[in-house]
Write a protein that holds these residues in place. Structure first.
Motif, PDB file in Angstrom:
ATOM      1  N   ARG A   1     -21.519 -17.802 -20.799  1.00  0.00           N
ATOM      2  CA  ARG A   1     -20.439 -18.414 -21.030  1.00  0.00           C
ATOM      3  C   ARG A   1     -20.415 -19.874 -21.006  1.00  0.00           C
ATOM      4  O   ARG A   1     -20.293 -20.613 -21.953  1.00  0.00           O
TER       5      ARG A   1
ATOM      6  N   ARG B   1     -20.037 -22.662 -24.103  1.00  0.00           N
ATOM      7  CA  ARG B   1     -19.453 -23.884 -24.106  1.00  0.00           C
ATOM      8  C   ARG B   1     -19.987 -25.001 -24.193  1.00  0.00           C
ATOM      9  O   ARG B   1     -19.360 -25.868 -25.076  1.00  0.00           O
TER      10      ARG B   1
ATOM     11  N   ARG C   1     -12.546 -25.170 -25.453  1.00  0.00           N
ATOM     12  CA  ARG C   1     -13.260 -24.532 -24.391  1.00  0.00           C
ATOM     13  C   ARG C   1     -12.419 -23.246 -24.298  1.00  0.00           C
ATOM     14  O   ARG C   1     -12.914 -22.427 -24.019  1.00  0.00           O
TER      15      ARG C   1
ATOM     16  N   ASP D   1     -13.847 -19.408 -24.398  1.00  0.00           N
ATOM     17  CA  ASP D   1     -13.810 -18.353 -23.405  1.00  0.00           C
ATOM     18  C   ASP D   1     -13.015 -17.229 -23.969  1.00  0.00           C
ATOM     19  O   ASP D   1     -13.445 -16.368 -23.476  1.00  0.00           O
TER      20      ASP D   1
END
Length: 138
Positions: free
Chosen positions: A60, A64, A85, A89
């Motif tokens: 993750r 990002r 962001r 996610d």
């Protein structure tokens, strides 16, 4: 032998049918920040499924830091959404997308890191077993 052939420019990956994502190459700085995030997982109180949670945190965070733009990703109405962001996610909560990003973007960088580590100089000392010099107990 360490092969210095990793990408130096952003590149596109076809992640899913109709979904393309442009990534920055994974840099040393990106990897260090991602490892710090993983460290927080290991330092947390909840130790259940720690390996899986650490892997999720690593992938993750690299996503990002790496995703620059995308095509074929939209909101519930089917309208294209910008890369943020929060949107990254949400994308990473989609198992097929997560798995492809892990396999196509993160795994090759980790493989390069493993190749580098395997090519490192040997540490001091020897791996041969030393002779036993202790006298047997009576």
């Amino acid at each position: 032998m360490l092969k210095l052939s990793q990408p130096s420019e952003p590149f596109w990956l076809d992640v899913l049918p109709g979904v393309r994502i442009r990534f920055r190459p994974i840099t040393v700085a990106s990897m260090l920040v991602a490892r710090e995030v993983v460290g927080h997982v290991f330092r947390g109180e909840d130790q259940d499924d720690i390996g899986a949670r650490a892997n999720i945190a690593l992938v993750r965070e690299l996503a990002r830091r790496g995703i620059m733009e995308w095509e074929g990703i939209g909101d519930t109405e089917g309208q294209p959404i910008p890369v943020t962001r929060e949107a990254i996610d949400l994308l990473m909560e989609n198992w097929p997308a997560y798995d492809q990003i892990d396999n196509l973007y993160v795994a090759p960088a980790l493989a390069r890191d493993a190749e580098k580590n395997a090519s490192s100089s040997s540490s001091g000392g020897t791996s041969a077993e030393a002779p036993n010099t202790a006298t047997p107990a009576a």
